[in-house]
Design a protein around this motif. Structure first.
Motif, PDB file in Angstrom:
ATOM      1  N   TYR A 281      -1.024 -26.097  11.704  1.00 18.77           N
ATOM      2  CA  TYR A 281      -0.768 -27.487  11.334  1.00 18.77           C
ATOM      3  C   TYR A 281       0.679 -27.669  10.891  1.00 18.77           C
ATOM      4  N   CYS A 282       1.309 -28.761  11.361  1.00 17.82           N
ATOM      5  CA  CYS A 282       2.646 -29.176  10.931  1.00 17.82           C
ATOM      6  C   CYS A 282       2.552 -30.604  10.388  1.00 17.82           C
ATOM      7  N   LEU A 283       3.534 -30.998   9.604  1.00 20.30           N
ATOM      8  CA  LEU A 283       3.497 -32.316   8.979  1.00 20.30           C
ATOM      9  C   LEU A 283       4.034 -33.428   9.874  1.00 20.30           C
ATOM     10  N   THR A 284       4.832 -33.088  10.885  1.00 20.95           N
ATOM     11  CA  THR A 284       5.433 -34.118  11.731  1.00 20.95           C
ATOM     12  C   THR A 284       5.260 -33.782  13.203  1.00 20.95           C
ATOM     13  N   ARG A 301       0.721 -17.760  23.375  1.00 17.46           N
ATOM     14  CA  ARG A 301       0.094 -18.829  24.161  1.00 17.46           C
ATOM     15  C   ARG A 301      -0.296 -19.966  23.204  1.00 17.46           C
ATOM     16  N   VAL A 302       0.581 -20.947  23.094  1.00 17.93           N
ATOM     17  CA  VAL A 302       0.348 -22.075  22.197  1.00 17.93           C
ATOM     18  C   VAL A 302       0.749 -23.360  22.913  1.00 17.93           C
ATOM     19  N   ALA A 303       0.313 -24.491  22.354  1.00 20.22           N
ATOM     20  CA  ALA A 303       0.699 -25.801  22.884  1.00 20.22           C
ATOM     21  C   ALA A 303       0.787 -26.783  21.728  1.00 20.22           C
ATOM     22  N   ALA A 304       1.633 -27.793  21.871  1.00 18.40           N
ATOM     23  CA  ALA A 304       1.789 -28.831  20.853  1.00 18.40           C
ATOM     24  C   ALA A 304       0.749 -29.925  21.061  1.00 18.40           C
ATOM     25  N   TYR A 305       0.290 -30.511  19.945  1.00 22.81           N
ATOM     26  CA  TYR A 305      -0.767 -31.531  19.976  1.00 22.81           C
ATOM     27  C   TYR A 305      -0.504 -32.507  18.831  1.00 22.81           C
ATOM     28  N   SER A 306      -0.482 -33.805  19.148  1.00 21.58           N
ATOM     29  CA  SER A 306      -0.259 -34.815  18.107  1.00 21.58           C
ATOM     30  C   SER A 306      -0.848 -36.138  18.563  1.00 21.58           C
ATOM     31  N   GLY A 307      -0.699 -37.150  17.713  1.00 21.85           N
ATOM     32  CA  GLY A 307      -1.164 -38.484  18.084  1.00 21.85           C
ATOM     33  C   GLY A 307      -0.407 -39.061  19.255  1.00 21.85           C
ATOM     34  N   GLN A 308       0.752 -38.482  19.589  1.00 25.13           N
ATOM     35  CA  GLN A 308       1.521 -38.954  20.739  1.00 25.13           C
ATOM     36  C   GLN A 308       1.132 -38.246  22.037  1.00 25.13           C
ATOM     37  N   THR A 309       0.261 -37.246  21.946  1.00 21.41           N
ATOM     38  CA  THR A 309      -0.179 -36.539  23.146  1.00 21.41           C
ATOM     39  C   THR A 309      -1.085 -37.444  23.963  1.00 21.41           C
ATOM     40  N   LYS A 327      -3.924 -19.229  22.059  1.00 24.96           N
ATOM     41  CA  LYS A 327      -4.073 -18.627  20.725  1.00 24.96           C
ATOM     42  C   LYS A 327      -4.147 -19.704  19.667  1.00 24.96           C
ATOM     43  N   ALA A 328      -3.361 -20.754  19.844  1.00 27.00           N
ATOM     44  CA  ALA A 328      -3.346 -21.816  18.831  1.00 27.00           C
ATOM     45  C   ALA A 328      -2.842 -23.114  19.422  1.00 27.00           C
ATOM     46  N   LEU A 329      -3.289 -24.217  18.852  1.00 24.22           N
ATOM     47  CA  LEU A 329      -2.650 -25.513  19.040  1.00 24.22           C
ATOM     48  C   LEU A 329      -1.776 -25.766  17.817  1.00 24.22           C
ATOM     49  N   VAL A 330      -0.535 -26.114  18.054  1.00 22.06           N
ATOM     50  CA  VAL A 330       0.384 -26.468  16.979  1.00 22.06           C
ATOM     51  C   VAL A 330       0.277 -27.984  16.837  1.00 22.06           C
ATOM     52  N   ALA A 331      -0.362 -28.432  15.756  1.00 22.71           N
ATOM     53  CA  ALA A 331      -0.855 -29.806  15.720  1.00 22.71           C
ATOM     54  C   ALA A 331      -0.502 -30.526  14.434  1.00 22.71           C
ATOM     55  N   THR A 332      -0.477 -31.844  14.520  1.00 18.79           N
ATOM     56  CA  THR A 332      -0.489 -32.687  13.329  1.00 18.79           C
ATOM     57  C   THR A 332      -1.940 -32.899  12.918  1.00 18.79           C
ATOM     58  N   SER A 333      -2.143 -33.697  11.880  1.00 26.55           N
ATOM     59  CA  SER A 333      -3.501 -33.974  11.411  1.00 26.55           C
ATOM     60  C   SER A 333      -4.308 -34.769  12.423  1.00 26.55           C
ATOM     61  N   ALA A 334      -3.691 -35.191  13.543  1.00 28.39           N
ATOM     62  CA  ALA A 334      -4.449 -35.849  14.610  1.00 28.39           C
ATOM     63  C   ALA A 334      -5.561 -34.954  15.128  1.00 28.39           C
ATOM     64  N   LEU A 335      -5.371 -33.630  15.027  1.00 27.52           N
ATOM     65  CA  LEU A 335      -6.436 -32.691  15.373  1.00 27.52           C
ATOM     66  C   LEU A 335      -7.159 -32.361  14.070  1.00 27.52           C
ATOM     67  N   GLY A 336      -8.008 -33.289  13.646  1.00 23.97           N
ATOM     68  CA  GLY A 336      -8.622 -33.139  12.334  1.00 23.97           C
ATOM     69  C   GLY A 336     -10.084 -33.463  12.358  1.00 23.97           C
ATOM     70  N   THR A 586      13.697 -34.745   9.641  1.00 22.06           N
ATOM     71  CA  THR A 586      12.477 -33.972   9.379  1.00 22.06           C
ATOM     72  C   THR A 586      12.502 -32.597  10.016  1.00 22.06           C
ATOM     73  N   ASP A 587      13.583 -32.253  10.722  1.00 24.85           N
ATOM     74  CA  ASP A 587      13.619 -30.964  11.420  1.00 24.85           C
ATOM     75  C   ASP A 587      13.715 -29.803  10.441  1.00 24.85           C
ATOM     76  N   LEU A 588      13.316 -28.629  10.933  1.00 25.46           N
ATOM     77  CA  LEU A 588      13.277 -27.441  10.087  1.00 25.46           C
ATOM     78  C   LEU A 588      14.671 -26.914   9.765  1.00 25.46           C
ATOM     79  N   GLY A 589      15.603 -27.027  10.704  1.00 19.59           N
ATOM     80  CA  GLY A 589      16.917 -26.431  10.517  1.00 19.59           C
ATOM     81  C   GLY A 589      17.889 -27.348   9.808  1.00 19.59           C
ATOM     82  N   HIS A 590      18.683 -28.096  10.583  1.00 21.59           N
ATOM     83  CA  HIS A 590      19.705 -28.961  10.004  1.00 21.59           C
ATOM     84  C   HIS A 590      19.116 -30.165   9.277  1.00 21.59           C
TER      85      HIS A 590
END
Length: 739
Positions: A281-284, A301-309, A327-336, A586-590
């Motif tokens: 789970y990610c916040l954004t 083996r992962v894929a992104a998943y959000s309300g914009q998918t 292995k995992a879906l990298v998701a927002t709370s849309a996968l809840g 909101t990015d992790l780096g800069h």
């Protein structure tokens, strides 16, 4: 102990026969609370609220009750369900038990007539509808009265959404109270949730009870157990069944790492060690894309998943996770809520803003056949910034609500959200949410063609909104305390949800002050390494330090501009080209450096060295072909924007030819920031193009420079002005993008 009268044994036997068919197990039996709820619904025709952990079997209660009621000649069960994923799982579960289930939602409009005919013909046992349907004028006025008159059982799933104290409040759920009042006497109602503390439980139970129409000759209760439990409920009307929220399959732990690259590296190094398949789970939304891309580069083996998918892709990704193809879906709370699979782990990269929301997410793991699931939280310092952003989207200030009501009243006719939007300084999503609340409160009404004012008096409940905001702030502190606690982590979460088996003030006779899960990192049952390889940290650092976010140009003007005196409409004739920013805030780096730079209390000054280096790296990668620079003036950050433009001029060896200047200080810099039409009107008054050398931009490719992109409309209007001045092309460039 079975306290039911002997004459009711046959009812329970029949209920357990249905349960065995539902779960596919020949020796399945009902829990006492399952039977208490079923008896209340089927025999007493009462209203009940069931608050039980995920995986407990709440759906078994309403499916078994449905079968028993249908055998008695009752109409179909209507289930109000908040998510399509939840509906799909519920329909699949119903079909396994021979229950004929159908749905009416926004994705199957072409099937609605057939569904309604099947209901009228008695061919449907269960109808699932989304709460949004309840406020669709056609459905509300034509279909809903028939359903209310003929249904045999009403089920409100994920009932915490009813309460604005709940972690996932949805205004459409508030319309359920109206539906409850319209039900004939004797129609049982069941509300279910896994995530409600005592305050939410009391609120939902009160809403169920206050809407109940109790018949004077209501059938006497035959179940002593039910009677005793009902007496404990608010008002003595709604049966409340709260059970232990312990999840014996979950092992909870926290890994605290200082930097974003360390957290990403930990995830890449340890993801393969997690059992089975799971969710990260990610916040954004932006973080899901960034993290999924990095993990794929590390061979996962992962894929992104959000309300914009896109919807079809969502279905495919959900099935891939269920089947273990990823292995995992990298998701927002849309996968809840409602996603049901046998998952071996949940990792949260960033903390949700409350223990209740966190319990909801970790509850996706350790279900079904999974007896041992790992749950890991990797908190970040930027979590609080993201919480603050989402908190800013709360119910609008009173003056904005009054302004909306005044517009509708003065208009004297229905206005669509799109037509109303240009006249109110709110984003469309916040405007829509506010109108739904006003609809429930009776101040407006949704009709065909939009919204109309009812003329009924309405009071802004500032005290309640302030209490809700204070509760949200307290929940955020509780989440921070979870990270630092040395208490059993499952006990901590159960205490935050007022679990009656833990909290003495809720149920002193049941509470166990010594209980520990024995499975979490604080209990010694989970040992989580904090080690990450230097190679992984370096690779993660390189990934998140890589600057460059595309700025997509606006292509269409907002609708309704003519209503506020702006003569633009349709397609933008000469839009800007694709631009660049270093990163999203909101990015992790800069993102961390950008958040600090644009914090409310940050001082104005030159571009920080780290961002200057990132800008150079981005330009070397992007290599824009430009001839001149025009800088957007900033009222708040004049030194920052001037230094940015001067630095770009030196590096690219091109002149600063002019300014997208602030010419009307009476129009504030944030005017219209949440509403596209209002923003276009505000920027049109506030800014104008001022060129030191008009010839420098004629037939030139111009770099239009601003400190950050919020709505994109200032850059759009600046680009329009430059094209009118003869520019061949305009390329936007900013330090950051807000989201």
């Amino acid at each position: 102990m079975d306290t039911q009268a002997p004459t009711d044994a046959a009812v329970r036997d029949r209920a357990e026969a249905h349960l065995r068919a539902l779960v596919g197990s020949p020796d399945a039996t009902l829990y006492d609370d399952q039977w208490a709820a079923i008896a209340a619904l089927v025999v007493d025709r009462r209203r009940a609220l069931v608050v039980q952990r995920t995986g407990w079997g709440k759906s078994a209660v309403y499916f078994v009750a449905t079968l028993l009621l249908r055998e008695q000649g009752s109409g179909p069960t209507v289930i109000i369900s908040p998510l399509l994923a939840l509906m799909r799982n519920q329909i699949a579960a119903a079909e396994r038990a021979g229950i004929r289930a159908v749905t009416v939602n926004s994705t199957n409009m072409e099937q609605w007539d057939e569904v309604h005919r099947s209901i009228a013909a008695g061919e449907v046992d269960v109808l699932l509808v989304s709460p949004e349907r309840l406020n669709n004028p056609g459905f509300r006025d034509e279909v809903l009265p028939r359903l209310a008159a003929t249904c045999g059982l009403l089920v409100v799933d994920e009932a915490h959404c009813i309460s604005d104290w709940g972690h996932d409040f949805r205004p459409d759920y508030r319309r359920i109270r109206t539906l409850l009042r319209e039900l004939p006497d004797g129609i049982p109602v069941l509300a279910t949730t896994a995530t409600a503390n005592q305050r939410v439980t009391d609120d939902v139970a009160e809403q169920l009870s206050s809407a109940e129409r109790v018949s004077g000759d209501a059938k006497a209760n035959k179940f002593p157990e039910v009677a005793s439990r009902r007496a404990a409920g608010p008002g003595g009307e709604t049966l409340v069944l709260r059970g232990s929220l312990d999840r014996a399959s979950l092992r909870l732990g926290v890994v605290r790492l200082r930097t974003a690259e360390q957290r990403l590296a930990w995830l890449a190094d340890h993801l393969a060690e997690q059992p089975g398949s799971g969710i990260v789970y990610c916040l954004t939304v932006a973080a899901t894309q960034e993290v999924a891309g990095y993990l794929r580069s590390r061979g996962h083996r992962v894929a992104a998943y959000s309300g914009q998918t896109e919807q079809t892709e969502r279905l495919a990704l959900e099935q891939a996770l269920v089947d273990g193809e990823v292995k995992a879906l990298v998701a927002t709370s849309a996968l809840g809520m409602g996603f049901d699979a046998a998952l071996g782990f949940v990792v949260n990269l960033g903390a949700p803003d409350s223990p209740v929301a966190y319990y909801q997410q970790v509850g996706r793991a350790g279900r079904g056949t999974v007896d041992d699931a790992t749950v890991v939280l990797l908190p970040a310092t930027e979590d609080r910034d993201i919480w603050a952003y989402f908190a800013s989207l709360a119910f609008p200030r009173e003056e904005l609500v009054r302004e909306t009501l005044a517009v509708l009243t003065e208009e004297g006719r229905a206005l669509s959200t799109a037509a109303l939007e240009p006249r109110v300084d709110l984003s469309r999503s916040r405007l829509e949410t506010m109108l739904k609340v006003l609809d429930v409160d009776g101040a407006v009404r949704r009709v065909k063609g939009g919204w109309e004012a009812t003329g009924r008096p309405w009071e802004y409940d500032a005290e309640r909104y302030a209490r809700v905001a204070a509760a949200r702030k307290a929940e955020q502190q509780s989440m921070l305390d979870y990270l630092a606690t040395d208490e059993c982590r499952m006990r901590y979460l159960r205490r935050q949800l007022d679990d009656p088996a833990i909290v003495p003030s809720v149920a002193a006779a049941q509470a166990d002050p010594e209980w520990r899960c024995g499975r979490c990192d604080n209990c010694g049952g989970l040992d989580l390494s904090t080690e990450v390889s230097q190679a992984a940290v370096a690779e993660a650092a390189d990934r998140i330090a890589r600057p460059g976010v595309p700025i997509e140009p606006r292509k269409l003007w907002p609708t309704g501009l003519a209503a506020i005196g702006v003569s633009r409409s349709g397609r933008i004739k000469q839009p800007a080209e694709e631009g660049r920013a270093i990163a999203r805030l909101t990015d992790l780096g800069h993102g961390a450096a950008l958040r600090g730079l644009f914090a409310a209390d940050a001082e104005d000054g030159p571009v920080p060295d780290s961002l200057a280096r990132a800008m150079v790296a981005m330009l070397q990668d992007w290599q824009p072909k430009v001839d001149a620079i025009v800088v957007a003036e900033s009222e708040r950050k004049p030194a920052l924007t001037a230094d940015l433009a001067a630095g770009l001029s030196r590096f690219l060896r091109i002149p600063v030819a002019g300014r997208w200047a602030v010419v009307d200080l009476a129009v504030g810099p944030d005017r219209g920031a949440t509403n596209s039409a209002q923003r276009v009107a505000a920027v049109s008054r506030r800014c104008a193009l001022q060129l030191d050398d008009p010839a420098a931009v004629r037939d030139a490719r111009v770099l239009l420079v601003d400190d950050r992109l919020v709505t994109g409309w200032s850059l759009t209007l600046g680009a329009e002005a430059l094209h009118e001045a003869g520019a061949a092309a305009v390329l936007p460039l900013t330090l950051g993008v807000n989201a």
